[in-house]
Enzyme design. Structure first.
Site, PDB file in Angstrom:
ATOM      1  N   HIS A  93       0.743  -1.308   0.015  1.00 33.43           N
ATOM      2  CA  HIS A  93       0.010   0.027   0.065  1.00 33.43           C
ATOM      3  C   HIS A  93       0.846   1.242   0.052  1.00 33.43           C
ATOM      4  CE1 HIS A  93       0.285   0.055   4.552  1.00 33.43           C
ATOM      5  NE2 HIS A  93       0.254   1.183   4.358  1.00 33.43           N
ATOM      6  N   ASP A 140      -0.052  -7.880   1.807  1.00 32.32           N
ATOM      7  CA  ASP A 140       0.412  -6.289   1.548  1.00 32.32           C
ATOM      8  C   ASP A 140       1.819  -6.306   1.776  1.00 32.32           C
ATOM      9  OD1 ASP A 140       0.621  -3.555   1.702  1.00 32.32           O
ATOM     10  OD2 ASP A 140      -0.164  -3.232   3.539  1.00 32.32           O
ATOM     11  N   SER A 228       4.083   2.400   8.246  1.00 30.01           N
ATOM     12  CA  SER A 228       3.779   1.395   7.126  1.00 30.01           C
ATOM     13  C   SER A 228       5.068   0.952   6.408  1.00 30.01           C
ATOM     14  CB  SER A 228       2.767   1.882   6.345  1.00 30.01           C
ATOM     15  OG  SER A 228       1.461   2.056   6.966  1.00 30.01           O
ATOM     16  N   GLY A 229       5.029  -0.391   6.105  1.00 25.18           N
ATOM     17  CA  GLY A 229       6.099  -0.846   5.214  1.00 25.18           C
ATOM     18  C   GLY A 229       7.521  -1.319   6.240  1.00 25.18           C
TER      19      GLY A 229
END
Length: 283
Positions: A93, A140, A228-229
């Protein structure tokens, strides 16, 4: 590319009950500070509930951001982990709408405004082909091929489905003080089993590709927007750390009853190895 700071907004439980988890674009930049978070809880916790990382603590931790003008701190919007000298693993994402030339990776220091930060371009992107199947944010994960090698220690991938008691996560995401730090922060988060996670997120939890972590009863410790990530790490038998997950999504940040949801790396290892080999790299 939109150069605004973007990340997965982790919605508060009340809002999420009606909307589900949604990928949005945050309207401010890191340098301007975070907007008021209407979902912030009353508890005092600090990543949320954590502390500043020390140099060398997580050498594989990188910031992911916009290429071009601006400092790494101003441009960073996600995290990632170096898994080979020319390969970074992050969340799908974070990069699904980007071209390689739009992105930059910031490595070499926990301080995004420090003198040791190295900015590296991205040559190619691989987004998981089954991203968001069978549910939103399932699978994801994405890989970035760097334009040149980075001089940092890669982290090994956790290749089995061993359940760990606790993990560590780190990044430059929103703190409980509603700020984006220049120094990366880290926090320890306990493992939450699939049954409990599915109860927290009915019809949204995909046991095959997600692993959950956090304090179910009290909250107060979690990754947050901007993390995120980044890595979810577990201790290996030899004392090193392995990459067990990728910061993905959740309702709110550090909310009681709503653990953080991470992409479960062990599920993707064979495909990751195949893509990396196709790029002429080696884990």
């Amino acid at each position: 590319m939109d150069t605004k700071r973007k990340h997965l907004i982790r919605l508060g439980a009340g809002v999420a009950a009606g909307l589900g988890a949604v990928a949005l674009v945050w309207a401010g930049t890191a340098s301007a500070g975070a907007e008021e978070n209407s979902t912030q809880s009353d508890f005092e916790a600090q990543v949320i509930g954590g502390q500043e990382a020390e140099e060398g603590q997580y050498p594989w931790l990188v910031g992911l951001g916009s290429a071009g003008s601006g400092t790494p701190w101003e441009n960073q919007f996600c995290g990632g982990s170096v898994i080979a000298p020319t390969v970074v693993l992050t969340a799908a994402h974070c990069v699904e709408s980007d071209a390689p030339e739009d992105l930059a990776v910031f490595s070499g220091s926990v301080d995004l405004e420090g003198p040791d930060i190295v900015t590296t371009g991205v040559a190619d992107i691989h987004v998981a082909e089954d991203y968001e199947s069978p549910t939103q944010f399932a699978n994801d994960w994405a890989l970035l091929l760097l334009a040149e090698p980075v001089d940092v220690e890669p982290i090994a991938l956790n290749a089995d489905l061993t359940e760990f008691d606790a993990f560590e996560t780190a990044g430059w995401g929103l703190t409980e003080e509603n700020e984006y730090p220049t120094l990366a922060r880290w926090v320890e988060v306990p493992f939450v089993d699939d049954t409990q996670c599915a109860e927290a997120y009915p019809d949204e939890h995909d046991a095959a590709s997600m692993v959950c972590a956090g304090d179910l009863a009290s909250g107060g410790i979690d990754a947050c927007s901007g993390d995120s990530g980044g890595p979810l790490m577990a201790g290996a038998e030899d004392g090193s750390q392995v990459l067990a997950g990728i910061v993905s999504w959740g309702y709110g940040c550090a909310e009681p009853g709503y653990p953080g949801v991470y992409s479960e790396v062990a599920t993707f290892v064979p495909t990751i190895e195949e893509v990396v080999a196709g790029w002429g790299a080696e884990l």
